[in-house]
Design an enzyme around this catalytic site. Sequence first.
Site, mmCIF file in Angstrom:
data_model
loop_
_atom_site.group_PDB
_atom_site.id
_atom_site.type_symbol
_atom_site.label_atom_id
_atom_site.label_comp_id
_atom_site.label_asym_id
_atom_site.label_seq_id
_atom_site.Cartn_x
_atom_site.Cartn_y
_atom_site.Cartn_z
ATOM 1 N N GLU A 1 -111.742 28.386 13.771
ATOM 2 C CA GLU A 1 -110.575 29.161 14.181
ATOM 3 C C GLU A 1 -109.685 29.443 12.974
ATOM 4 O O GLU A 1 -109.537 28.586 12.100
ATOM 5 C CB GLU A 1 -109.800 28.331 15.227
ATOM 6 C CG GLU A 1 -108.831 29.118 16.061
ATOM 7 C CD GLU A 1 -108.186 28.252 17.154
ATOM 8 O OE1 GLU A 1 -108.911 27.708 18.014
ATOM 9 O OE2 GLU A 1 -106.960 28.115 17.112
ATOM 10 N N ASP B 1 -105.806 30.837 12.475
ATOM 11 C CA ASP B 1 -104.630 31.113 13.321
ATOM 12 C C ASP B 1 -103.371 31.565 12.620
ATOM 13 O O ASP B 1 -102.936 30.918 11.657
ATOM 14 C CB ASP B 1 -104.139 29.788 13.963
ATOM 15 C CG ASP B 1 -105.114 29.207 14.926
ATOM 16 O OD1 ASP B 1 -105.840 29.955 15.556
ATOM 17 O OD2 ASP B 1 -105.123 27.956 15.054
ATOM 18 N N GLU C 1 -99.597 31.720 14.175
ATOM 19 C CA GLU C 1 -98.782 31.458 15.371
ATOM 20 C C GLU C 1 -97.310 31.587 14.998
ATOM 21 O O GLU C 1 -96.848 30.937 14.061
ATOM 22 C CB GLU C 1 -99.044 30.052 15.904
ATOM 23 C CG GLU C 1 -100.441 29.889 16.494
ATOM 24 C CD GLU C 1 -100.688 28.497 17.049
ATOM 25 O OE1 GLU C 1 -101.221 28.386 18.159
ATOM 26 O OE2 GLU C 1 -100.341 27.510 16.358
ATOM 27 N N ASN D 1 -103.164 27.817 10.702
ATOM 28 C CA ASN D 1 -104.075 26.689 10.794
ATOM 29 C C ASN D 1 -105.501 27.190 10.601
ATOM 30 O O ASN D 1 -105.783 28.373 10.821
ATOM 31 C CB ASN D 1 -103.926 25.997 12.156
ATOM 32 C CG ASN D 1 -104.349 24.534 12.140
ATOM 33 O OD1 ASN D 1 -104.909 24.036 11.154
ATOM 34 N ND2 ASN D 1 -104.103 23.841 13.227
ATOM 35 N N ARG E 1 -104.774 21.285 10.037
ATOM 36 C CA ARG E 1 -104.482 21.853 8.723
ATOM 37 C C ARG E 1 -103.277 22.796 8.821
ATOM 38 O O ARG E 1 -103.286 23.904 8.289
ATOM 39 C CB ARG E 1 -105.687 22.638 8.208
ATOM 40 C CG ARG E 1 -106.908 21.790 7.953
ATOM 41 C CD ARG E 1 -107.903 22.548 7.088
ATOM 42 N NE ARG E 1 -109.069 21.746 6.836
ATOM 43 C CZ ARG E 1 -110.166 21.748 7.620
ATOM 44 N NH1 ARG E 1 -110.228 22.536 8.676
ATOM 45 N NH2 ARG E 1 -111.180 20.975 7.311
ATOM 46 N N GLU E 2 -102.237 22.327 9.499
ATOM 47 C CA GLU E 2 -101.084 23.187 9.710
ATOM 48 C C GLU E 2 -100.292 23.427 8.432
ATOM 49 O O GLU E 2 -100.101 22.514 7.630
ATOM 50 C CB GLU E 2 -100.128 22.567 10.741
ATOM 51 C CG GLU E 2 -100.687 22.420 12.136
ATOM 52 C CD GLU E 2 -101.476 21.137 12.353
ATOM 53 O OE1 GLU E 2 -101.622 20.342 11.395
ATOM 54 O OE2 GLU E 2 -101.943 20.925 13.484
ATOM 55 N N ASP F 1 -92.864 23.013 25.201
ATOM 56 C CA ASP F 1 -93.013 21.567 24.994
ATOM 57 C C ASP F 1 -93.135 21.217 23.506
ATOM 58 O O ASP F 1 -93.015 20.066 23.137
ATOM 59 C CB ASP F 1 -94.223 21.037 25.779
ATOM 60 C CG ASP F 1 -95.499 21.801 25.486
ATOM 61 O OD1 ASP F 1 -95.417 23.014 25.158
ATOM 62 O OD2 ASP F 1 -96.578 21.204 25.573
ATOM 63 N N TRP F 2 -93.386 22.217 22.631
ATOM 64 C CA TRP F 2 -93.495 21.892 21.202
ATOM 65 C C TRP F 2 -92.960 22.946 20.224
ATOM 66 O O TRP F 2 -92.622 22.637 19.075
ATOM 67 C CB TRP F 2 -94.955 21.596 20.819
ATOM 68 C CG TRP F 2 -95.897 22.776 20.992
ATOM 69 C CD1 TRP F 2 -96.539 23.117 22.135
ATOM 70 C CD2 TRP F 2 -96.267 23.741 19.997
ATOM 71 N NE1 TRP F 2 -97.297 24.243 21.923
ATOM 72 C CE2 TRP F 2 -97.149 24.639 20.621
ATOM 73 C CE3 TRP F 2 -95.939 23.936 18.638
ATOM 74 C CZ2 TRP F 2 -97.709 25.741 19.942
ATOM 75 C CZ3 TRP F 2 -96.494 25.016 17.962
ATOM 76 C CH2 TRP F 2 -97.371 25.906 18.613
ATOM 77 N N GLY G 1 -89.501 21.363 17.667
ATOM 78 C CA GLY G 1 -90.357 20.299 18.182
ATOM 79 C C GLY G 1 -90.280 20.109 19.696
ATOM 80 O O GLY G 1 -90.639 19.054 20.190
ATOM 81 N N ARG H 1 -99.240 11.415 7.130
ATOM 82 C CA ARG H 1 -100.321 11.761 8.042
ATOM 83 C C ARG H 1 -101.683 11.665 7.358
ATOM 84 O O ARG H 1 -102.669 11.256 7.957
ATOM 85 C CB ARG H 1 -100.067 13.191 8.522
ATOM 86 C CG ARG H 1 -100.646 13.515 9.856
ATOM 87 C CD ARG H 1 -100.063 14.861 10.314
ATOM 88 N NE ARG H 1 -101.049 15.604 11.084
ATOM 89 C CZ ARG H 1 -101.140 16.925 11.083
ATOM 90 N NH1 ARG H 1 -100.320 17.649 10.309
ATOM 91 N NH2 ARG H 1 -102.038 17.534 11.830
#
Length: 294
Positions: free
Chosen positions: A107, A109, A111, A126, A135-136, A200-201, A205, A280
Site C-alpha cells: 500500500e 498512502d 491521508e 505510509n 512507516r508513518e 477516534d484518531w 490523536g 518505537r
Amino acid sequence: MASSTHWSLCLVLISLASVAFAAAPRRPVDVPFGRNYYPTWAYDHIKYISGGSEVQLNLDKYTGTGFQSKGTYLFGHFSMHIKMVPGDSAGTVTAFYLSSNNNEHDEIDFEFLGNRSGQPYILQTNVFTGGSGNREQRIFLWFDPTKEYHRYSVLWNLYQIVFFVDDVPIRVFKNCKDLGVKFPFQQPMKIYNSLWNADDWATRGGLEKTDWSKAPFIASYKGFHIDGCEASVNAKFCATQGKRWWDQTEFRDLDALQWRRLRWVREKFTIYNYCTDRKRFPVMSPECRRDRDV
Ligand SMILES: *[C@@H]1O[C@H](CO)[C@@H](O)[C@H](O)[C@H]1NC(C)=O
C-alpha cells in the site's frame, strides 16, 4: 584556448541544467472521472460536476464514500487534484492511495487529517510492504489545502516510490531489497480515494471529535490522471518493464534539486517520522539509513 574552455564550461552547465530538469514527472493528463474510476460505495454520496470532470465526496453521519480505479497497475505515475474539506474538518480523513488486494498487501498512502476551522491539516503518508506498514510520516503543508486544488502524485517504479505535493517530493521510499527490506514489485495495485470519519484518531490523536452539525463534509477531486502499466490482478510482472518514461534512468533517483526540496520539507514541515522515532523503533529501519545518506 580561452574560448574553448568557456564553451566546454557552458556545455557542462547546459547538461547539468538538463539533468536537473529531466526528472520532473511528465505533466499529468486530466480526464473525466468515468475514464479511469468508478464509485466504491455509497454512490449517492458522490456528486458529479461538469460532466464528471470533477467530483465531490460527501460525508455525513450515516456514511462517507469513495471511488476506485477500473484498472490494476504494476508501476506508474498517478496523480489527483484534491481540495480538502473546508472549514471545520476535524475528525475527517480524506485519502488517495494505492493498494493491492490480498493478504500480504502492499500500500502507498496519502491521508489528509482534518482539523478545526483555521487549524492546519496534517498530511500523513505510509508505505506497506508484504502486509506490514508502521512507516508513518507526518507533515504540515506550506499552504492551506482547503482553499485551492493541489496535485498529489505517486511515482512508482522498480527503484523507488516518490510522493509529490505539486512538484515537491515530500517523501521517497527506495528499493532496499539488497538490505532485506521488502519492496512492492510484484503485486498490482488499484488506486482508491475516499472520505470518511476517523474521529477516534485523526485530529489531535482523537481528542477533537467530528462536529456533525457541520455536515455534510465535502472533499473535491479532479484530474484523475493514471499513467501506469496495466496488469491483471494476479500478474507478477509488468509487460512493458523498463520501457515507459517513468522507469527510465532519470526516474530511478531524485535529482539534486529534488533532494534539496525534500530536505526543505524535512527541515521545515515534518511533524513525525518513523525513521527518527527511537522509542518505537530502537533500531532504525535500513531504508531510513539509506535515504539519509544520499
Ligand atoms: C490541528 O491543530 C492543532 C492545534 O494547532 C495541532 O496541534 C494539530 O497537529 C493539528 N492537526 C491535526 C490533524 O491534529
